[in-house]
Design an enzyme around this catalytic site. Structure first.
Site, PDB file in Angstrom:
ATOM      1  N   HIS A 141       0.842  -1.195   0.000  1.00  0.00           N
ATOM      2  CA  HIS A 141       0.000   0.000   0.000  1.00  0.00           C
ATOM      3  C   HIS A 141       0.881   1.250   0.000  1.00  0.00           C
ATOM      4  CE1 HIS A 141      -4.044  -1.836   1.035  1.00  0.00           C
ATOM      5  NE2 HIS A 141      -3.203  -2.865   1.079  1.00  0.00           N
ATOM      6  N   HIS A 193      -3.273  -4.596   8.126  1.00  0.00           N
ATOM      7  CA  HIS A 193      -2.181  -3.643   7.955  1.00  0.00           C
ATOM      8  C   HIS A 193      -2.054  -2.827   9.238  1.00  0.00           C
ATOM      9  CE1 HIS A 193      -1.377  -4.556   3.745  1.00  0.00           C
ATOM     10  NE2 HIS A 193      -2.677  -4.798   3.675  1.00  0.00           N
ATOM     11  N   HIS A 214      -6.448 -11.036   5.877  1.00  0.00           N
ATOM     12  CA  HIS A 214      -5.308 -11.928   5.614  1.00  0.00           C
ATOM     13  C   HIS A 214      -4.474 -12.202   6.871  1.00  0.00           C
ATOM     14  CE1 HIS A 214      -3.396  -8.040   4.957  1.00  0.00           C
ATOM     15  NE2 HIS A 214      -3.764  -7.958   3.683  1.00  0.00           N
ATOM     16  N   ALA A 218       0.834  -8.653   7.270  1.00  0.00           N
ATOM     17  CA  ALA A 218       0.678  -7.222   7.538  1.00  0.00           C
ATOM     18  C   ALA A 218       0.021  -6.963   8.893  1.00  0.00           C
ATOM     19  CB  ALA A 218      -0.108  -6.539   6.424  1.00  0.00           C
ATOM     20  N   ASP A 272      -7.211 -12.584  -2.183  1.00  0.00           N
ATOM     21  CA  ASP A 272      -6.404 -11.363  -2.283  1.00  0.00           C
ATOM     22  C   ASP A 272      -5.870 -11.245  -3.710  1.00  0.00           C
ATOM     23  OD1 ASP A 272      -5.264  -9.011  -1.396  1.00  0.00           O
ATOM     24  OD2 ASP A 272      -3.466  -9.965  -0.587  1.00  0.00           O
ATOM     25  N   GLY A 307      -0.358  -8.958  -3.207  1.00  0.00           N
ATOM     26  CA  GLY A 307      -1.554  -9.705  -3.537  1.00  0.00           C
ATOM     27  C   GLY A 307      -1.177 -11.111  -3.970  1.00  0.00           C
TER      28      GLY A 307
END
Length: 377
Positions: A141, A193, A214, A218, A272, A307
């Site tokens: 990101h 994240h 996920h 992260a 993802d 991803g």
């Protein structure tokens, strides 16, 4: 009215297997399973002994069919992403916008609204992964776009009137009460994240945090004195965890630990996925950097995962072969459990009378998808 009869199937109805089953579909819904007789005039589809299961539901789909939602936030782009994944058994999804500008967020939400209004098959909402994240765990990101919540962020994040909105955020970066307000507005909130602590996550769960994006990736890791986000996610009985079962994002041993430790019914398979799924071209650009998919692994030149190149039938296969769960549980992880997470399990995730006729037919030996139906079509 056209009636569909799917016969000679090894049916997994979402709970158990049935041999030599027949499913009747009327008006987009399952009307009967293994009836005494097939209605006169029905269109008959011979499943030839293959497994017929509830269609897969993917809550994290960045792209597919050569399209990335961030680059093409339009109805046509969403239609192409869905087509890229449907061939692998996905019958419902949340197109996912990676951290982007406010204008792009509004455009993506509007595109999903219009796609649902226009009846694009399989679109049930949107996943906004960011921009309210922690740069310490940003992954791919863009740190220049990650930002604090604006004053009207809750209004924007609650603005899809006809589908589910899932928001991935770093709870430790939000003001107290933010998650509670989002949940009160019908938003599904996941932690992701995030560099938060175990205590940060407990507070977020208390405000209504629904899950974790996920698992392991992260987020602050599990350690014996500081369980971190990963530890909080695995220990909690009421939240869901998305799991990228590609063998790259999470080691098979870690996936096994998570599945054994987490409350049954709370781990759901996600892809993802990036544009490479369902596309001939195995490279694309994100944030000005080229990402290449090699052997199913999407990464930047420096090796950073970006991803995945994973599809849902492969995730099911990997769950059986890497994690060691039985096929029925792998199928629940791909359909029933995400349906429950999305609060759609009253009509999706099972092949039973009254449920949407969203189904996938596949060869249980090769895991090759033979056919899919969305609302019986």
């Amino acid at each position: 009215m056209t009636v569909l009869a799917i016969k000679n199937a090894r049916l997994f109805d979402g709970e158990q297997f049935h041999d030599d089953a027949c499913v009747i579909v009327e008006n987009g819904k399952v009307s009967a399973v293994s009836p005494a007789r097939i209605p006169d005039g029905a269109d008959i589809f011979d499943a030839r002994g293959n497994v017929l299961a509830p269609g897969f539901i993917d809550v994290q789909v960045n792209g597919g069919g050569g399209v990335l939602l961030n680059h093409t936030p339009s109805v046509d782009g969403i239609r192409q992403i869905m087509a890229g994944h449907r061939q692998f058994g996905t019958t419902a999804m949340l197109p996912t916008l990676i951290t982007d500008t406010r204008e792009k967020m509004l455009a993506a939400i509007e595109a999903v609204k219009n796609a649902i209004d226009e009846g694009v098959p399989g679109i049930v909402g949107i996943h906004l992964e960011g921009p309210y994240l922690n740069t310490e765990r940003k992954g791919v990101h863009d740190a220049n776009i990650i930002r604090p919540m604006e004053d009207d962020a809750i209004e924007v994040l609650s603005s899809l009137p006809n589908g589910r909105i899932l928001v991935t955020m770093a709870p430790e970066k939000a003001k107290p009460g933010t998650i509670e307000k989002l949940c009160a507005n019908g938003v599904l909130v996941c932690a992701g994240h995030t560099a938060g602590t175990y205590d940060d996550i407990q507070k977020a769960i208390g405000e209504g945090l629904r899950g974790f994006t996920h698992l392991f990736n992260a987020m602050s890791p599990l350690a014996h004195r500081e369980p971190g986000v990963a530890g909080a996610a695995i220990a909690d009985k009421n939240t869901w965890c998305g799991l990228i079962a590609d063998g790259y994002h999470v080691h098979p041993a870690a996936m096994q630990v998570a599945v054994r430790a987490k409350q049954t019914g709370k781990i759901m398979l996600v892809t993802d996925a990036m544009p490479t799924v369902g596309a001939k071209t195995k490279r694309f650009v994100l944030g000005g950097e080229e990402i290449i998919a090699i052997d199913g692994r999407c990464a930047l030149a420096d090796g950073t995962l970006a991803g995945s190149d994973l599809d849902m039938i492969s995730a099911v296969k990997n769950s059986v072969e890497m994690i060691g769960v039985d096929l029925g549980e792998a199928l629940r992880m791909a359909s029933l459990y995400p349906a429950a997470f999305l609060k759609l399990d009253d009509r999706k995730g099972k092949i039973m009378p009254g449920f949407d006729a969203d189904m996938v037919l596949f060869d249980p030996q090769t895991f090759q998808v033979k056919h899919t139906w969305i609302s019986g079509i």
